[in-house]
Design an enzyme around this catalytic site. Sequence first.
Site, PDB file in Angstrom:
ATOM      1  N   ASN A   9       0.874  -1.180   0.000  1.00  0.00           N
ATOM      2  CA  ASN A   9       0.000   0.000   0.000  1.00  0.00           C
ATOM      3  C   ASN A   9       0.907   1.224   0.000  1.00  0.00           C
ATOM      4  O   ASN A   9       1.497   1.560   1.021  1.00  0.00           O
ATOM      5  CB  ASN A   9      -0.896  -0.012   1.249  1.00  0.00           C
ATOM      6  CG  ASN A   9      -1.726   1.258   1.366  1.00  0.00           C
ATOM      7  OD1 ASN A   9      -1.851   2.016   0.407  1.00  0.00           O
ATOM      8  ND2 ASN A   9      -2.293   1.481   2.551  1.00  0.00           N
ATOM      9  N   TRP A  10       1.003   1.860  -1.170  1.00  0.00           N
ATOM     10  CA  TRP A  10       1.935   2.988  -1.301  1.00  0.00           C
ATOM     11  C   TRP A  10       1.377   4.267  -0.689  1.00  0.00           C
ATOM     12  O   TRP A  10       2.090   5.273  -0.601  1.00  0.00           O
ATOM     13  CB  TRP A  10       2.271   3.220  -2.781  1.00  0.00           C
ATOM     14  CG  TRP A  10       3.074   2.113  -3.412  1.00  0.00           C
ATOM     15  CD1 TRP A  10       3.568   0.986  -2.799  1.00  0.00           C
ATOM     16  CD2 TRP A  10       3.485   2.014  -4.788  1.00  0.00           C
ATOM     17  NE1 TRP A  10       4.256   0.209  -3.694  1.00  0.00           N
ATOM     18  CE2 TRP A  10       4.227   0.812  -4.927  1.00  0.00           C
ATOM     19  CE3 TRP A  10       3.307   2.821  -5.913  1.00  0.00           C
ATOM     20  CZ2 TRP A  10       4.778   0.408  -6.142  1.00  0.00           C
ATOM     21  CZ3 TRP A  10       3.853   2.420  -7.132  1.00  0.00           C
ATOM     22  CH2 TRP A  10       4.584   1.226  -7.243  1.00  0.00           C
ATOM     23  N   LYS A  11       0.121   4.247  -0.319  1.00  0.00           N
ATOM     24  CA  LYS A  11      -0.538   5.445   0.262  1.00  0.00           C
ATOM     25  C   LYS A  11      -0.313   6.657  -0.653  1.00  0.00           C
ATOM     26  O   LYS A  11      -0.224   6.499  -1.866  1.00  0.00           O
ATOM     27  CB  LYS A  11      -0.042   5.694   1.683  1.00  0.00           C
ATOM     28  CG  LYS A  11      -0.105   4.434   2.545  1.00  0.00           C
ATOM     29  CD  LYS A  11       0.016   4.701   4.020  1.00  0.00           C
ATOM     30  CE  LYS A  11       0.189   3.385   4.766  1.00  0.00           C
ATOM     31  NZ  LYS A  11      -0.059   3.506   6.182  1.00  0.00           N
ATOM     32  N   HIS A  94      -9.707   0.985   4.721  1.00  0.00           N
ATOM     33  CA  HIS A  94      -8.417   1.190   5.393  1.00  0.00           C
ATOM     34  C   HIS A  94      -8.624   2.148   6.568  1.00  0.00           C
ATOM     35  O   HIS A  94      -9.407   3.098   6.477  1.00  0.00           O
ATOM     36  CB  HIS A  94      -7.386   1.757   4.404  1.00  0.00           C
ATOM     37  CG  HIS A  94      -5.998   1.750   4.973  1.00  0.00           C
ATOM     38  ND1 HIS A  94      -5.574   2.708   5.861  1.00  0.00           N
ATOM     39  CD2 HIS A  94      -4.967   0.896   4.802  1.00  0.00           C
ATOM     40  CE1 HIS A  94      -4.318   2.432   6.215  1.00  0.00           C
ATOM     41  NE2 HIS A  94      -3.927   1.332   5.581  1.00  0.00           N
ATOM     42  N   GLU A  96      -7.015   4.554   7.672  1.00  0.00           N
ATOM     43  CA  GLU A  96      -6.799   5.987   7.384  1.00  0.00           C
ATOM     44  C   GLU A  96      -8.029   6.583   6.707  1.00  0.00           C
ATOM     45  O   GLU A  96      -8.351   7.762   6.915  1.00  0.00           O
ATOM     46  CB  GLU A  96      -5.518   6.162   6.542  1.00  0.00           C
ATOM     47  CG  GLU A  96      -4.281   5.904   7.392  1.00  0.00           C
ATOM     48  CD  GLU A  96      -3.063   5.379   6.652  1.00  0.00           C
ATOM     49  OE1 GLU A  96      -3.022   5.463   5.419  1.00  0.00           O
ATOM     50  OE2 GLU A  96      -2.153   4.853   7.326  1.00  0.00           O
ATOM     51  N   GLU A 166      -5.775  -5.241  10.505  1.00  0.00           N
ATOM     52  CA  GLU A 166      -4.777  -4.196  10.736  1.00  0.00           C
ATOM     53  C   GLU A 166      -5.109  -3.459  12.033  1.00  0.00           C
ATOM     54  O   GLU A 166      -5.947  -2.550  12.026  1.00  0.00           O
ATOM     55  CB  GLU A 166      -4.792  -3.196   9.590  1.00  0.00           C
ATOM     56  CG  GLU A 166      -4.496  -3.803   8.241  1.00  0.00           C
ATOM     57  CD  GLU A 166      -3.948  -2.758   7.284  1.00  0.00           C
ATOM     58  OE1 GLU A 166      -2.769  -2.846   6.946  1.00  0.00           O
ATOM     59  OE2 GLU A 166      -4.702  -1.844   6.923  1.00  0.00           O
ATOM     60  N   GLY A 172       1.823   2.204  10.729  1.00  0.00           N
ATOM     61  CA  GLY A 172       2.724   3.337  10.573  1.00  0.00           C
ATOM     62  C   GLY A 172       3.351   3.818  11.865  1.00  0.00           C
ATOM     63  O   GLY A 172       3.958   4.887  11.915  1.00  0.00           O
ATOM     64  N   SER A 211       2.959  -2.152  10.486  1.00  0.00           N
ATOM     65  CA  SER A 211       4.403  -2.114  10.712  1.00  0.00           C
ATOM     66  C   SER A 211       5.082  -3.464  10.464  1.00  0.00           C
ATOM     67  O   SER A 211       6.037  -3.818  11.156  1.00  0.00           O
ATOM     68  CB  SER A 211       4.722  -1.589  12.120  1.00  0.00           C
ATOM     69  OG  SER A 211       4.266  -0.243  12.254  1.00  0.00           O
ATOM     70  N   GLY A 232       2.571  -1.272   4.335  1.00  0.00           N
ATOM     71  CA  GLY A 232       2.594   0.145   4.011  1.00  0.00           C
ATOM     72  C   GLY A 232       4.017   0.636   3.793  1.00  0.00           C
ATOM     73  O   GLY A 232       4.600   0.476   2.721  1.00  0.00           O
ATOM     74  N   GLY A 233       4.599   1.235   4.825  1.00  0.00           N
ATOM     75  CA  GLY A 233       5.910   1.868   4.708  1.00  0.00           C
ATOM     76  C   GLY A 233       6.968   1.010   4.036  1.00  0.00           C
ATOM     77  O   GLY A 233       7.700   1.484   3.149  1.00  0.00           O
TER      78      GLY A 233
END
Length: 248
Positions: A9-11, A94, A96, A166, A172, A211, A232-233
Amino acid sequence: MRRSLVLGNWKMNGSRSSAESLAKGIIAGLGADIADIAVCVPYIFLSDVAQIVKNTRLGLGAQNVADKPSGAYTGEISAAMLKEFACKYALVGHSERRTYYGDTDQSVAARFCQAQEQGIIPVLCIGETLEQRQQEKTFDVITAQLDAVVDLAGIAAFNNAVIAYEPVWAIGTGLTATDDQAQEAHHFIRQYLSAKDQAVAEKIQILYGGSAKPDNAKGLFAMPDIDGGLIGGASLDAESFLKIYHSV
Ligand code: PEP
């Protein structure tokens, strides 16, 4: 035996050129076909990345999808539009989106249905906040999030869906759920589904997200109810994303 899935997930990160080189870097290091792998990229880069992943094993996904099929919904992107860009997956719900953009259990369920109507696999993201975990409400929250989708779409819809557990407190933050904490939640989710349809429960991929990194992925992926990860990251760097992929 379920096949694993590692989903990036590149956000809202990167540029047109960095998106292209990241996709190329991932494809270059894929190696043996050990699991499914895909990246959920910003809408605006879908067209470019679709060209790069064509005829490769790297799948493409979107980070959201509209809860309506078409019409006067300024700023939204429909499932039919995503389908034109060879999207195999779309994230729905998600944390976010739920936290910053007001997505509710009901609107997430509608997005889930919209994706499926176009043959896109919805990746239903669920999980509790830290406060909810401390109040021992984790399973209630997960149940409500799942109930909303089952009520609208029916349990059979989970034949063509992925679930990502999640915990919001792990996304994150650098805090990862322990292998046992994650397994406990994944087992709960599979039991929830199994009570409604055992075949669906046995088949569905349930991913862990929060994470996940090259140094903790192996332990998480070794748990019996964890079928890969939503990353993600660590998916923004081809090398670390591939290390996670090679941990399945
Ligand atoms: C995510 O965005 O779904 C996620 C799990 O992010 P991170 O890996 O950065 O915690």
